[in-house]
Design a protein around this motif. Structure first.
Motif, short mmCIF file in Angstrom:
data_model
loop_
_atom_site.label_atom_id
_atom_site.label_comp_id
_atom_site.label_asym_id
_atom_site.label_seq_id
_atom_site.Cartn_x
_atom_site.Cartn_y
_atom_site.Cartn_z
N TYR A 13 0.85 -1.09 -0.07
CA TYR A 13 0.21 -0.22 0.17
C TYR A 13 0.74 1.32 -0.09
CZ TYR A 13 -3.34 -3.80 1.26
OH TYR A 13 -4.63 -4.68 0.78
N ARG A 17 0.95 4.14 -2.91
CA ARG A 17 0.96 5.94 -2.72
C ARG A 17 1.88 6.57 -2.80
NH1 ARG A 17 -2.60 7.49 0.61
NH2 ARG A 17 -1.83 9.98 0.20
N PRO A 55 12.15 11.42 -2.99
CA PRO A 55 11.78 11.56 -1.81
C PRO A 55 10.64 11.72 -1.22
CG PRO A 55 12.27 13.79 -3.72
CD PRO A 55 11.94 12.31 -4.37
N ILE A 56 10.56 10.58 -0.91
CA ILE A 56 9.39 10.72 -0.27
C ILE A 56 9.13 9.71 1.07
CG2 ILE A 56 6.51 10.20 -0.43
CD1 ILE A 56 6.78 11.61 -3.30
N THR A 57 8.84 9.68 1.77
CA THR A 57 8.28 8.48 2.78
C THR A 57 7.06 8.67 3.42
OG1 THR A 57 9.52 9.96 4.60
CG2 THR A 57 10.78 8.43 3.75
N ARG A 59 5.00 8.20 6.82
CA ARG A 59 4.69 8.17 8.19
C ARG A 59 3.96 7.64 8.98
NH1 ARG A 59 2.56 13.66 9.82
NH2 ARG A 59 5.01 14.66 10.11
N GLU B 126 -0.31 -7.75 4.95
CA GLU B 126 0.40 -7.29 5.10
C GLU B 126 -0.44 -6.16 5.63
OE1 GLU B 126 2.51 -5.29 1.81
OE2 GLU B 126 2.27 -6.94 0.75
N PRO B 127 0.88 -5.25 6.87
CA PRO B 127 0.33 -3.85 7.45
C PRO B 127 -1.34 -3.03 6.53
CG PRO B 127 2.04 -4.49 7.90
CD PRO B 127 2.63 -5.45 6.82
N ARG B 128 -1.94 -2.36 7.43
CA ARG B 128 -2.92 -1.62 6.03
C ARG B 128 -4.04 -2.82 5.76
NH1 ARG B 128 -3.03 1.74 10.41
NH2 ARG B 128 -1.39 2.70 10.09
N GLU B 129 -4.14 -4.26 5.81
CA GLU B 129 -4.65 -5.05 5.05
C GLU B 129 -6.27 -4.67 5.51
OE1 GLU B 129 -3.15 -7.96 2.63
OE2 GLU B 129 -5.51 -7.68 1.44
N ALA B 130 -7.32 -4.93 4.81
CA ALA B 130 -8.40 -4.88 5.14
C ALA B 130 -8.99 -6.00 5.60
CB ALA B 130 -9.73 -4.12 4.70
N GLY B 441 -5.83 -0.16 3.97
CA GLY B 441 -4.93 0.02 2.49
C GLY B 441 -4.29 1.35 2.52
N THR B 442 -3.96 1.53 0.53
CA THR B 442 -3.96 2.99 0.52
C THR B 442 -3.99 4.16 1.14
OG1 THR B 442 -4.81 2.88 -1.24
CG2 THR B 442 -2.44 1.96 -1.30
N VAL B 445 -1.90 5.57 4.33
CA VAL B 445 -0.57 5.62 4.01
C VAL B 445 -0.45 7.17 4.43
CG1 VAL B 445 1.87 5.71 2.97
CG2 VAL B 445 -0.01 3.57 2.85
N GLU B 446 0.41 7.70 4.97
CA GLU B 446 1.00 9.02 5.74
C GLU B 446 2.47 9.64 4.68
OE1 GLU B 446 0.05 12.10 8.17
OE2 GLU B 446 -0.19 10.35 9.18
N LEU B 447 2.05 10.34 3.55
CA LEU B 447 3.47 10.19 2.98
C LEU B 447 3.64 11.56 3.33
CD1 LEU B 447 2.14 9.67 -0.60
CD2 LEU B 447 3.67 8.31 0.92
N VAL B 448 5.03 11.69 3.46
CA VAL B 448 5.76 12.88 4.32
C VAL B 448 7.69 13.22 3.18
CG1 VAL B 448 7.27 13.63 5.92
CG2 VAL B 448 5.33 12.61 6.20
N MET B 449 7.50 14.44 2.32
CA MET B 449 8.05 14.79 1.69
C MET B 449 9.53 14.84 2.49
SD MET B 449 7.96 15.09 -1.92
CE MET B 449 8.74 16.09 -1.82
N GLY B 450 10.54 14.42 1.50
CA GLY B 450 11.82 14.49 2.71
C GLY B 450 12.27 13.36 3.03
N GLU B 451 13.36 13.34 3.47
CA GLU B 451 14.27 11.68 3.84
C GLU B 451 13.86 12.40 5.59
OE1 GLU B 451 15.22 8.35 2.66
OE2 GLU B 451 14.42 9.58 1.29
#
Lengths: 63, 451
Positions: A13, A17, A55-57, A59, B126-130, B441-442, B445-451
């Motif tokens: 997943y 994303r 450059p996306i990870t 949380r 997998e984690p977040r699977e329904a 599922g998707t 997921v929480e996205l974060v820009m940059g490392e």
């Protein structure tokens, strides 16, 4: 082996994303970070993901 | 929107039918239609929980044609231990590999290991699977294949057991009164081998009322109840005449019992009236002489692997476990509520899994144990067995929007508005209604820009 580990870092997943978000950036004109013959933003994003240069990870919250 | 209307209509039918007072059978039928929906409502918000599982079975098949070769025991140990399998699978794999050691070459061992690990990884969630939805559908779909709308009985000798979909519904509903309660009573040492002993024990358990062992007559002429005991029945059930007399005296202090010359018993009460006489007759007839009240029949069967085992019609776990000769560690009942009360919630959870699995299996359906485990967990996690109903686990799901989506939309919303309820928008249904990504599922997921 390290490359293998890197790939397994994300769940399917998360992978979807990340690739999706990156493909959107590329489609809107963001500079591509790798050398590639690909033209389709999604394929480019996949190639970038495999080289782990995006450059996306993610949380991961506690709950 | 459409979903709301459909669900609302169905509910109206149910209420309508109940009002008209149609037979239970029809309510049961509607219940059957609702099962997948009920499971879905209950489980849809559950996600993730990586569980393990792999298929070590096919390794033997994978060996294919026989080859010469021999792998050292140590090699197998080493290879298996190094892999990232769960401990239980490791043990099983070792055992199986060692058994076919003489047919293995090193390359073959590597190949097998690689494939087993691959299958194992695939079987992981997998984690977040329904997982909740998947489990709900995995029970709901086989439900459509099961013998629908009929009570299906399969005999163990002559004892009837509810099977198929009605049984699944019974389990999921956490009913306290089963339509066919039954016990499987395992016995201790000597009772397992000797038929006589097993039969004697069976009679100890089967309820015997006075009406079962003799003829009762009421005589208004001398204001007494006459009881003639059936000698053969007494013998069959290992009951002595004195015991019967004793039991009758136990009805009340003013009850007089006389043994007449023809061995008939004359029973009288001091207070004599016609009404009183009839009541006495009923009391005598219903007096329990032997056995456990509620166990209507006991069947002795010899099982090829287990020796003599008792099957009962009716279930009284607590009392049966106290009887000498009963193996209290292996005796079971199909009444889950009883198990929960006497053996605890963990036992009840196992019983739910066991009962559902065997019901599905009997119908020739193969459902992954992990789905059923999830349902059992959802039902028992509060420390008591809760039913999976139209509103999810009883008292579990509070969201206004999800309730409104399921049935009688307007009523639910109005009610919620009157009480000023809040909706936290945590579940799946609520987020779909307001048009937000769901937290599965998707979407989780929480996205974060940059490392």
């Amino acid at each position: 082996m390290t490359e293998e580990k890197e790939k397994n870092k994300y769940t399917k997943y998360e992978k979807a994303r990340i690739i999706g978000a990156r493909a959107l950036q590329i489609a809107m004109g963001a500079p591509v970070l790798i050398e590639t013959e690909e033209l389709d933003p999604i394929n480019i994003a996949i190639a970038e993901f495999e080289k782990s240069v995006i450059p996306i990870t993610v949380r991961r919250s506690k709950d | 929107m459409e979903l709301k209307i459909v669900a609302g209509e169905k509910e109206e039918v149910t209420e309508e039918l109940k009002k008209v007072g149609l037979e239970e059978g029809i309510a049961e039928r509607i219940k059957e239609d609702f099962l997948p929906a009920e499971l879905t409502v209950t489980l849809e918000d559950l996600l993730e929980v990586p569980i393990e599982g792999a298929y070590a079975e096919d390794i033997i098949l994978m060996l294919g044609r026989e080859e010469k070769g021999e792998v050292k025991l140590g090699d197998i140990e080493l290879k298996v231990n190094k892999s990232e399998l769960s401990d239980r699978i490791k043990e099983e794999l070792k055992k199986k590999l060692k058994a076919v050691r003489t047919k293995l070459t090193r390359e073959k061992l590597d190949d097998i290991m690689e494939r087993v690990v691959e299958r194992y990884e695939k079987a992981k969630v997998e984690p977040r699977e329904a997982v909740g939805i998947v489990a709900a559908q995995s029970i709901g779909e086989p439900g459509t294949q099961m013998t629908m709308r009929t009570f299906h009985y399969a005999g163990v000798g002559a004892i009837y057991i509810t099977l198929g979909l009605p049984r699944i519904i019974e389990i999921v509903d956490a009913r306290k009164k089963l339509s066919t309660p039954t016990m499987k009573i395992k016995l201790l040492e000597e009772y397992v081998i000797e038929r006589n002993k097993a039969e004697e024990l069976a009679m100890e358990i089967e309820e015997t009322h006075i009406r079962d062992i003799g003829k009762i007559e009421v005589s208004a002429a001398d204001m007494s109840v006459w009881l003639s005991l059936n000698e053969k029945r007494l013998e069959e059930r290992y009951i002595k005449r004195e015991e019967v007399e004793e039991k009758i005296r136990g009805i009340g202090t003013d009850v007089l019992v006389e043994v007449m010359e023809d061995r008939k018993l004359r029973i009288q009460r001091k207070k004599q009236s016609y009404h009183e006489l009839l009541r006495l007759e009923e009391k005598v007839s219903n007096t329990l002489v032997k056995g456990i009240e509620g166990i209507r029949r006991v069947l002795v069967r010899r099982e090829p692997t287990e020796g003599y085992v008792l099957y009962t019609e009716g279930s009284e776990l607590k009392k049966v476990l106290r009887i000498e000769g009963v193996d209290s560690t292996r005796t079971t009942t199909n009444n889950i509520a009883e198990i929960a009360e006497i053996l605890g919630i963990e036992a009840a959870r196992n019983a739910i899994i066991e009962e559902m699995m065997s019901t599905l299996e009997e119908q020739g359906l193969d459902v992954d144990a992990r789905h059923i485990t999830l349902i059992a967990d959802a039902m028992t996690m509060d420390g008591e067995v809760k039913q999976i109903g139209r509103h999810g686990i009883a008292g579990g799901k509070a969201s206004v929007l999800s309730r409104a989506a399921f049935e009688v939309t307007v009523d639910n919303l109005l009610e919620a508005a009157i009480y000023g309820e809040k909706d936290e928008l945590r579940g799946v249904t609520e987020n779909v209604i307001v048009g937000q990504p769901i937290k599965l599922g998707t979407g989780a997921v929480e996205l974060v820009m940059g490392e």
